[in-house]
Enzyme design. Structure first.
Site, mmCIF file in Angstrom:
data_model
loop_
_atom_site.group_PDB
_atom_site.id
_atom_site.type_symbol
_atom_site.label_atom_id
_atom_site.label_comp_id
_atom_site.label_asym_id
_atom_site.label_seq_id
_atom_site.Cartn_x
_atom_site.Cartn_y
_atom_site.Cartn_z
ATOM 1 N N TYR A 243 -26.514 24.295 -24.018
ATOM 2 C CA TYR A 243 -25.650 25.455 -23.780
ATOM 3 C C TYR A 243 -26.482 26.710 -23.530
ATOM 4 C CZ TYR A 243 -22.633 29.425 -24.621
ATOM 5 O OH TYR A 243 -21.982 30.630 -24.484
ATOM 6 N N GLU B 288 -26.444 30.792 -15.924
ATOM 7 C CA GLU B 288 -25.307 31.622 -15.512
ATOM 8 C C GLU B 288 -25.767 33.051 -15.235
ATOM 9 O OE1 GLU B 288 -22.467 31.249 -18.613
ATOM 10 O OE2 GLU B 288 -21.997 29.150 -18.168
#
Length: 219
Positions: free
Chosen positions: A144, A151
């Site tokens: 993650y 991102e």
């Protein structure tokens, strides 16, 4: 009513698992076949299915709120929102769709969800395993973090393409600098949200592993 709820959540998790499995298999097959040329049309090949899976993931917030799924609401809210907002950005900016960073992002999202949904399916069937649980709550965290970093890189690479979009806007409000400024402000928000999410995930991991250990001691 209980049977309907279990059937619904089982079908939902199965759909997500099958969707992400198809996306991952498609990406790997295309990469092995076409090499780096496959990176350019990743979004055109799997964008619709990925968008559908991420749009439906908003339902998970209602699952947690309704008690169908046992999980923390805050980290799931952050994950769902950041994925959907980033997808909207990629859909709006066609220039960013062919970037390798989009392929990497889709790959990381697939791995994360393929670690989570099989575990959720086993929990629905009341047959969880310690191996799957450990994988779900341990390997998920560093992946993650990598996803959140990518991102941020995606948003940064999208900045040069937002200025033409803003300059051609018909809005009476000057958006020439507004849209890039909004994206720049998203970067610290992403860092904050990811930090809070990792903290919550670590607490969730500790809770589930301690619960499993207590269950094994009783046996």
């Amino acid at each position: 009513m209980l049977s309907f709820r279990l059937t619904y959540i089982f079908c939902y998790n199965l759909f997500q698992f099958c969707g992400h499995t198809w996306i991952l298999a498609n990406n790997i097959a295309r990469f092995l076949t076409f090499g780096q040329d496959a990176l350019a049309d990743t979004f055109y090949s799997v964008g619709f299915v990925m968008s559908l899976c991420q749009l439906l993931s908003i339902l998970e917030l209602f699952h947690i709120a309704d008690g169908i799924e046992k999980a923390r609401l805050l980290p799931r809210f952050v994950q769902v929102m950041e994925k959907n907002l980033l997808l909207i950005l990629v859909i709006m900016l066609e220039e960013i769709q062919s970037k390798p960073v989009v392929y990497v992002q889709f790959f990381l999202w697939n791995i994360l969800d393929l670690l989570r949904y099989p575990h959720e399916l086993l929990c629905v069937m009341q047959t969880p395993t310690i191996t799957m649980m450990w994988t779900r709550y341990t390997l998920w965290i560093p992946l993650y973090i990598l996803s959140a970093i990518n991102e941020g890189v995606t948003i940064y690479q999208a900045l040069p393409y937002t200025e033409p979009v803003a300059s051609h806007s018909s809005s009476p409000v000057s958006t020439h600098t507004l849209l890039p400024s909004v994206l720049m402000s998203c970067l610290p928000i992403l860092v904050l949200g990811a930090s809070v999410t990792v903290w919550q995930l670590l607490k969730e991991r500790q809770h589930h592993l301690e619960k499993w250990n207590k269950k094994m001691k009783r046996k």
